[in-house]
Motif scaffolding. Structure first.
Motif, PDB file in Angstrom:
ATOM      1  N   ASP A   1      52.789  13.616  -6.347  1.00 61.94           N
ATOM      2  CA  ASP A   1      51.964  12.643  -5.849  1.00 61.94           C
ATOM      3  C   ASP A   1      51.801  13.306  -4.413  1.00 61.94           C
ATOM      4  OD1 ASP A   1      51.124  11.035  -7.620  1.00 61.94           O
ATOM      5  OD2 ASP A   1      52.801   9.413  -6.988  1.00 61.94           O
ATOM      6  N   ALA A   2      53.115  13.826  -3.792  1.00 62.50           N
ATOM      7  CA  ALA A   2      53.042  14.335  -2.543  1.00 62.50           C
ATOM      8  C   ALA A   2      52.410  15.740  -2.373  1.00 62.50           C
ATOM      9  CB  ALA A   2      54.489  14.433  -2.039  1.00 62.50           C
ATOM     10  N   LEU A   3      52.617  16.601  -3.312  1.00 65.79           N
ATOM     11  CA  LEU A   3      52.121  18.044  -3.436  1.00 65.79           C
ATOM     12  C   LEU A   3      50.536  17.601  -3.551  1.00 65.79           C
ATOM     13  CD1 LEU A   3      54.455  19.763  -5.672  1.00 65.79           C
ATOM     14  CD2 LEU A   3      54.076  20.012  -3.392  1.00 65.79           C
TER      15      LEU A   3
ATOM     16  N   THR B   1      44.610   9.593   9.907  1.00 66.08           N
ATOM     17  CA  THR B   1      44.895  10.748   9.040  1.00 66.08           C
ATOM     18  C   THR B   1      45.857  11.345   9.377  1.00 66.08           C
ATOM     19  OG1 THR B   1      42.179  10.577   8.955  1.00 66.08           O
ATOM     20  CG2 THR B   1      43.627  12.721   8.272  1.00 66.08           C
ATOM     21  N   ARG B   2      46.131  11.651  10.663  1.00 69.88           N
ATOM     22  CA  ARG B   2      47.360  12.740  11.216  1.00 69.88           C
ATOM     23  C   ARG B   2      48.769  11.518  10.685  1.00 69.88           C
ATOM     24  NH1 ARG B   2      45.223  12.988  17.262  1.00 69.88           N
ATOM     25  NH2 ARG B   2      43.953  15.080  17.274  1.00 69.88           N
ATOM     26  N   LEU B   3      48.812  10.200  10.939  1.00 72.76           N
ATOM     27  CA  LEU B   3      49.734   9.550  10.325  1.00 72.76           C
ATOM     28  C   LEU B   3      49.988   9.919   8.643  1.00 72.76           C
ATOM     29  CD1 LEU B   3      51.931   7.498  10.678  1.00 72.76           C
ATOM     30  CD2 LEU B   3      50.189   5.754  10.052  1.00 72.76           C
ATOM     31  N   LEU B   4      48.831   9.782   8.050  1.00 71.39           N
ATOM     32  CA  LEU B   4      49.158   9.892   6.541  1.00 71.39           C
ATOM     33  C   LEU B   4      49.433  11.272   6.315  1.00 71.39           C
ATOM     34  CD1 LEU B   4      45.722   8.674   5.154  1.00 71.39           C
ATOM     35  CD2 LEU B   4      47.870   7.914   4.760  1.00 71.39           C
ATOM     36  N   ARG B   5      49.139  12.582   7.098  1.00 66.79           N
ATOM     37  CA  ARG B   5      49.765  13.781   6.902  1.00 66.79           C
ATOM     38  C   ARG B   5      51.253  13.879   7.193  1.00 66.79           C
ATOM     39  NH1 ARG B   5      50.424  18.263  10.047  1.00 66.79           N
ATOM     40  NH2 ARG B   5      50.057  20.370   8.962  1.00 66.79           N
ATOM     41  N   LEU B   6      51.630  13.179   8.275  1.00 62.98           N
ATOM     42  CA  LEU B   6      52.981  13.290   8.513  1.00 62.98           C
ATOM     43  C   LEU B   6      53.753  12.607   7.396  1.00 62.98           C
ATOM     44  CD1 LEU B   6      52.671  12.815  12.559  1.00 62.98           C
ATOM     45  CD2 LEU B   6      53.156  14.669  11.281  1.00 62.98           C
ATOM     46  N   THR B   7      53.399  11.255   7.177  1.00 65.71           N
ATOM     47  CA  THR B   7      54.219  10.380   6.277  1.00 65.71           C
ATOM     48  C   THR B   7      54.258  11.251   4.885  1.00 65.71           C
ATOM     49  OG1 THR B   7      52.191   9.305   5.547  1.00 65.71           O
ATOM     50  CG2 THR B   7      53.779   8.482   7.387  1.00 65.71           C
ATOM     51  N   ASN B   8      53.105  12.112   4.573  1.00 67.56           N
ATOM     52  CA  ASN B   8      53.213  12.882   3.151  1.00 67.56           C
ATOM     53  C   ASN B   8      54.215  14.035   3.483  1.00 67.56           C
ATOM     54  OD1 ASN B   8      51.846  15.518   2.041  1.00 67.56           O
ATOM     55  ND2 ASN B   8      51.996  14.035   0.664  1.00 67.56           N
ATOM     56  N   ALA B   9      54.315  14.740   4.568  1.00 67.14           N
ATOM     57  CA  ALA B   9      55.255  15.520   4.441  1.00 67.14           C
ATOM     58  C   ALA B   9      56.901  14.875   4.432  1.00 67.14           C
ATOM     59  CB  ALA B   9      55.151  16.251   5.781  1.00 67.14           C
ATOM     60  N   ILE B  10      56.781  13.672   5.068  1.00 64.90           N
ATOM     61  CA  ILE B  10      58.300  12.978   4.932  1.00 64.90           C
ATOM     62  C   ILE B  10      58.656  12.468   3.436  1.00 64.90           C
ATOM     63  CG2 ILE B  10      59.439  10.925   5.533  1.00 64.90           C
ATOM     64  CD1 ILE B  10      57.819  10.924   8.236  1.00 64.90           C
ATOM     65  N   ASP B  11      57.360  12.048   2.684  1.00 57.80           N
ATOM     66  CA  ASP B  11      57.638  11.792   1.346  1.00 57.80           C
ATOM     67  C   ASP B  11      58.145  12.848   0.446  1.00 57.80           C
ATOM     68  OD1 ASP B  11      57.090   9.140   1.995  1.00 57.80           O
ATOM     69  OD2 ASP B  11      54.845   9.335   1.567  1.00 57.80           O
ATOM     70  N   LEU B  12      57.349  13.986   0.610  1.00 59.15           N
ATOM     71  CA  LEU B  12      57.764  15.305   0.107  1.00 59.15           C
ATOM     72  C   LEU B  12      59.201  15.664   0.331  1.00 59.15           C
ATOM     73  CD1 LEU B  12      57.160  17.366  -1.925  1.00 59.15           C
ATOM     74  CD2 LEU B  12      56.113  18.730  -0.061  1.00 59.15           C
ATOM     75  N   TYR B  13      59.550  15.534   1.763  1.00 61.19           N
ATOM     76  CA  TYR B  13      61.033  15.995   2.006  1.00 61.19           C
ATOM     77  C   TYR B  13      62.053  15.036   1.283  1.00 61.19           C
ATOM     78  CZ  TYR B  13      64.782  16.864   5.424  1.00 61.19           C
ATOM     79  OH  TYR B  13      65.963  17.053   5.883  1.00 61.19           O
ATOM     80  N   ARG B  14      61.637  13.620   1.308  1.00 59.53           N
ATOM     81  CA  ARG B  14      62.694  12.794   0.514  1.00 59.53           C
ATOM     82  C   ARG B  14      62.695  12.899  -0.775  1.00 59.53           C
ATOM     83  NH1 ARG B  14      61.584   6.081   0.845  1.00 59.53           N
ATOM     84  NH2 ARG B  14      63.399   5.474  -0.413  1.00 59.53           N
ATOM     85  N   ALA B  15      61.464  13.400  -1.775  1.00 57.88           N
ATOM     86  CA  ALA B  15      61.358  13.247  -3.012  1.00 57.88           C
ATOM     87  C   ALA B  15      62.228  14.466  -3.486  1.00 57.88           C
ATOM     88  CB  ALA B  15      59.983  13.315  -3.503  1.00 57.88           C
ATOM     89  N   LEU B  16      62.115  15.407  -2.488  1.00 60.92           N
ATOM     90  CA  LEU B  16      62.970  16.753  -3.265  1.00 60.92           C
ATOM     91  C   LEU B  16      64.356  16.640  -2.671  1.00 60.92           C
ATOM     92  CD1 LEU B  16      60.198  19.403  -2.068  1.00 60.92           C
ATOM     93  CD2 LEU B  16      60.929  18.742  -4.356  1.00 60.92           C
ATOM     94  N   GLY B  17      64.792  15.483  -2.095  1.00 62.91           N
ATOM     95  CA  GLY B  17      66.343  15.375  -1.903  1.00 62.91           C
ATOM     96  C   GLY B  17      66.533  15.863  -0.512  1.00 62.91           C
ATOM     97  N   GLY B  18      65.870  16.035   0.462  1.00 65.04           N
ATOM     98  CA  GLY B  18      66.102  16.225   1.802  1.00 65.04           C
ATOM     99  C   GLY B  18      66.358  15.095   2.686  1.00 65.04           C
TER     100      GLY B  18
END
Length: 469
Positions: free
Chosen positions: A381-383, A441-458
């Motif tokens: 989803d994040a990707l 939209t800026r908030l969505l882009r930033l939270t998406n990066a955070i979601d991907l970081y978290r989903a990958l174990g960061g």
């Protein structure tokens, strides 16, 4: 006898057999690759510390405070201590328990029961060491229970790491949400000031008959809608600040200056790797696997219950009928009581216990597979969102620029008498909506990066140096 008991104890300690099934990790029920592009130019998330990922000094201070003071994370850490204590208690069954004993017995025999026809009083004193019901673990029952307790302890430790990662991500998202509401509030405040000024001008024009009541009411409507937006954003900003304070766990003062959303510098181009990497990168998946290992070990304990149990009870010491004679020559005592228990009839207790152990393992397998599937979906989803949010942000920025230019041209047309005030009012409304949407939209882009970081174990490590240790 004592030598025999020591030999049996040694044999028990050396017995390493277990009846638990051989553990095999279940196949991951996900595709071999992600459906969206998984490449990236940044470091791997597990190697990228949260201080490198989040460049905002204010956000770094909030995350550090949350990791120190958040009550949920503190509870997760205490759960580790609890699981460690339970494991140590279970491990104690692998070794014999020695107790020191001191006893004094006094008894009076009445005349009616005395063989001599006289009442007598007997006293005895005893001092020694005792070994109480130590089970010789020939079939691995105790060892299997110990392995299960160890796996539960490790699962708790992994769950704490998952809570750590989640707290870092949630603190960052709460902070960015508060920043977004603040930016939208500032835009709404400026818009309200501009619309109030336009309303006063429209009122003056209406009073001298230069404009219609329709123009006046439209300006009044825009002022009211701006006030509604301002009040709504004020409430949302306050609630976002409260949510952030709860995550941080304590009041924060003297924080660095907050940065705008477009200046956060959050790393967006993270490489996702392969889905199989999640099995080692995600602590929640590792915790689910440890719980599966624990249920697998419990099957060994349930199987061992069908076999005989051998336990030892022994003691050595001195005894005397007088306290002063406890250590005299000839007062030494000992006892050695081996016990063999063979299950014959238990009304199906052992069979049902084994069935229960197998069912719990199947449940643990399903939970493990679901953890893998959930992790795969979160990354996918994040990707997928990352692939479109950059384009959406550029498009929304273009919309805002176009609406601003439209308002400028509409205002020129109105001043030159070519266009009506309705065109200007509509342009003002559309520009406000475009500006608000750009912030979202800026908030969505930033939270998406955070979601991907978290989903990958960061987010587990503070910086790259600590991740390399």
């Amino acid at each position: 006898m004592i030598k025999s008991s020591l030999l049996l104890l040694s044999a028990s300690l050396m017995a390493g057999c277990t009846l638990a099934p051989r553990y095999e990790r279940p196949q991951a029920p996900v595709a071999a690759n992600y459906p969206a592009e998984a490449a990236g130019t940044a470091a791997r998330p597990v190697e990228l510390g949260w201080r490198e990922f989040f460049a905002d000094a204010r956000l770094q201070a909030l995350i550090a405070a949350a990791l120190e003071n958040n009550r949920d994370l503190r509870t997760a850490a205490l759960r580790i201590d609890e699981a460690r204590a339970l494991y140590n208690i279970q491990s104690a069954d692998l070794l014999p328990t020695l107790n020191g004993q001191v006893s004094n017995s006094n008894a009076r025999v009445p005349v009616t029961l005395s063989p001599t026809g006289l009442s007598t009083v007997s006293r005895s004193y005893q001092v020694g060491l005792s070994l109480t019901s130590f089970e010789l673990d020939f079939f691995g029952r105790i060892r299997s229970l110990n392995d299960a307790a160890l796996a539960q302890y490790l699962a708790t430790a992994e769950a704490r790491q998952a809570a750590h990662i989640g707290l870092v991500a949630e603190t960052a998202k709460a902070y960015l949400a508060e920043r977004a509401f603040d930016e939208q509030y500032v835009l709404a405040q400026k818009t309200l000031e501009g619309r109030e000024s336009a309303y006063r001008l429209a009122k003056q024009r209406f009073d001298v008959g230069a404009s219609s009541a329709l123009d006046l009411r439209l300006n009044e409507t825009l002022v009211g809608s701006a006030r509604v937006a301002l009040a709504t954003l004020a409430r949302q900003r306050a609630q976002a600040a409260n949510a952030l304070a709860l995550l941080v766990g304590k009041p924060m003062t003297d924080l660095p200056t907050a940065q705008m959303l477009n200046s956060q510098g959050i790393v967006a181009e993270l490489p996702a790797g392969l889905p199989s990497d999640l099995l080692t990168q995600r602590p929640d998946i590792r915790a689910a696997e440890q719980r599966l290992i624990a249920t697998n070990a419990n099957i060994g304990a349930a199987r061992a219950a069908f076999f005989p149990r051998i336990s030892l009870t022994a003691g050595v010491g001195t005894a005397s009928n007088t306290l002063s004679g406890l250590f005299d020559a000839g007062s030494r005592t000992w006892s050695f009581v081996p016990q063999l228990a063979i299950p014959i009839f238990d009304a199906g207790r052992n069979s049902n216990s084994l069935d229960l152990a197998h069912v719990r393992k199947h449940i643990a397998v399903a939970d493990y597979e679901k953890s893998v599937q959930v992790a795969f979906r979160e990354v996918a989803d994040a990707l997928a969102a990352r692939a479109t949010l950059n384009e959406q942000l550029d498009a929304q920025r273009s919309v805002g620029e176009a609406q601003a230019d439209r308002l400028r041209l509409a205002d020129l047309r109105f001043k030159n008498g070519v266009a009506s005030s309705l065109e200007v009012l509509d342009a003002q409304r559309e520009l406000f909506n475009a500006e608000q949407a750009l912030v979202q939209t800026r908030l969505l882009r930033l939270t998406n990066a955070i979601d991907l970081y978290r989903a990958l174990g960061g987010g587990l490590q503070e910086n790259a140096a600590s991740a390399a240790k």
